[in-house]
Design a protein around this motif. Structure first.
Motif, PDB file in Angstrom:
ATOM      1  N   GLU A   2     106.935 -44.377 -23.129  1.00  0.00           N
ATOM      2  CA  GLU A   2     107.590 -43.167 -22.612  1.00  0.00           C
ATOM      3  C   GLU A   2     108.365 -42.460 -23.719  1.00  0.00           C
ATOM      4  O   GLU A   2     108.310 -41.233 -23.836  1.00  0.00           O
ATOM      5  CB  GLU A   2     108.506 -43.521 -21.447  1.00  0.00           C
ATOM      6  CG  GLU A   2     107.744 -43.897 -20.186  1.00  0.00           C
ATOM      7  CD  GLU A   2     108.624 -44.465 -19.076  1.00  0.00           C
ATOM      8  OE1 GLU A   2     109.810 -44.824 -19.335  1.00  0.00           O
ATOM      9  OE2 GLU A   2     108.118 -44.567 -17.940  1.00  0.00           O
ATOM     10  N   ILE A  54     106.241 -50.170 -21.594  1.00  0.00           N
ATOM     11  CA  ILE A  54     106.226 -48.905 -20.853  1.00  0.00           C
ATOM     12  C   ILE A  54     107.357 -48.000 -21.331  1.00  0.00           C
ATOM     13  O   ILE A  54     107.157 -46.795 -21.562  1.00  0.00           O
ATOM     14  CB  ILE A  54     106.333 -49.163 -19.326  1.00  0.00           C
ATOM     15  CG1 ILE A  54     105.110 -49.923 -18.824  1.00  0.00           C
ATOM     16  CG2 ILE A  54     106.548 -47.866 -18.558  1.00  0.00           C
ATOM     17  CD1 ILE A  54     103.798 -49.195 -18.958  1.00  0.00           C
ATOM     18  N   LYS A  55     108.544 -48.545 -21.511  1.00  0.00           N
ATOM     19  CA  LYS A  55     109.686 -47.751 -21.993  1.00  0.00           C
ATOM     20  C   LYS A  55     109.418 -47.208 -23.393  1.00  0.00           C
ATOM     21  O   LYS A  55     109.714 -46.047 -23.692  1.00  0.00           O
ATOM     22  CB  LYS A  55     110.959 -48.587 -21.968  1.00  0.00           C
ATOM     23  CG  LYS A  55     111.445 -48.890 -20.562  1.00  0.00           C
ATOM     24  CD  LYS A  55     112.642 -49.828 -20.584  1.00  0.00           C
ATOM     25  CE  LYS A  55     113.043 -50.210 -19.166  1.00  0.00           C
ATOM     26  NZ  LYS A  55     114.079 -51.248 -19.145  1.00  0.00           N
ATOM     27  N   ASP A  76      99.379 -54.886 -20.254  1.00  0.00           N
ATOM     28  CA  ASP A  76      99.946 -54.391 -18.995  1.00  0.00           C
ATOM     29  C   ASP A  76     100.275 -55.516 -18.027  1.00  0.00           C
ATOM     30  O   ASP A  76     100.556 -55.281 -16.870  1.00  0.00           O
ATOM     31  CB  ASP A  76      98.997 -53.401 -18.334  1.00  0.00           C
ATOM     32  CG  ASP A  76      97.676 -54.031 -17.943  1.00  0.00           C
ATOM     33  OD1 ASP A  76      97.428 -55.192 -18.287  1.00  0.00           O
ATOM     34  OD2 ASP A  76      96.878 -53.353 -17.287  1.00  0.00           O
ATOM     35  N   GLU A  79     107.437 -54.195 -19.214  1.00  0.00           N
ATOM     36  CA  GLU A  79     108.466 -53.178 -18.971  1.00  0.00           C
ATOM     37  C   GLU A  79     108.941 -52.570 -20.287  1.00  0.00           C
ATOM     38  O   GLU A  79     109.163 -51.355 -20.372  1.00  0.00           O
ATOM     39  CB  GLU A  79     109.653 -53.793 -18.225  1.00  0.00           C
ATOM     40  CG  GLU A  79     109.329 -54.252 -16.817  1.00  0.00           C
ATOM     41  CD  GLU A  79     110.491 -54.996 -16.167  1.00  0.00           C
ATOM     42  OE1 GLU A  79     111.664 -54.717 -16.513  1.00  0.00           O
ATOM     43  OE2 GLU A  79     110.215 -55.855 -15.315  1.00  0.00           O
TER      44      GLU A  79
END
Length: 135
Positions: free
Chosen positions: A125, A121-122, A105, A118
Motif C-alpha cells: 500500500e 500488504i501494508k 499471501d 499483513e
C-alpha cells in the motif's frame, strides 16, 4: 486475476519442496494444479515456479511442458520480524523492468509467520501510494 489480464502459472498443488517430494506425487500435483487453473480460466498454464525454487532431476523431467520461471527478487516477506518499512524499501529497490518479485499471501505455509502477510500488504500500500504520487 485472470480477468484483469494476468498470466496464471503453476506453483504446485501442495507447497512441498521438490527436493523431498516423491516423483508421482509431484506429477499428480502439477496435473491437479493445471486442471484447476484450466477449469477456472479455460486455458492451461504455461509457466511453472517450483516451491522454494527447488529442483531435482525429476522436476526437470515432469515439468518439461511448462516454462520454468524463477524470481529476480525474493524479499523474505514470510517473516513477521521484517518490518513494514524494511519490506517497503526492499520492494522499492526491486522495481525494475522485467522484475519477478516473490510475494506471499499466506502465513499458513510451513516456515511462514501467520501475521507476515499483513506487513507485506501494508508495504505494498505504501509503495502504490508513492508510485501514484509520482504520476
Amino acid at each position: 486475476m485472470y480477468e484483469e489480464g494476468r498470466e496464471i502459472g503453476l506453483h504446485n498443488y501442495h507447497h512441498i519442496s521438490n527436493w523431498i517430494v516423491f516423483p508421482p506425487f509431484l506429477q499428480w500435483g502439477l496435473r491437479k494444479s493445471d486442471d484447476v487453473i484450466e477449469t477456472i480460466t479455460g486455458q492451461h498454464p504455461i509457466y511453472y515456479r517450483p516451491p522454494w525454487g527447488h529442483f531435482n532431476i525429476c522436476t526437470w523431467l515432469l515439468q518439461k511442458k511448462y516454462k520454468t520461471i524463477i524470481w529476480t527478487d525474493i524479499l523474505g516477506d514470510w517473516k513477521e520480524n521484517i518490518s513494514v518499512m524494511e519490506l517497503f524499501h526492499r520492494l522499492k529497490s526491486s522495481l525494475k523492468d522485467g522484475a519477478v518479485i516473490v510475494l506471499h499471501d499466506s502465513g499458513e505455509t510451513l516456515g511462514a509467520d501467520k501475521k507476515a502477510p499483513e506487513n507485506m500488504i501494508k508495504a505494498l500500500e505504501m509503495l502504490f501510494k508513492e508510485e501514484e504520487a509520482k504520476k
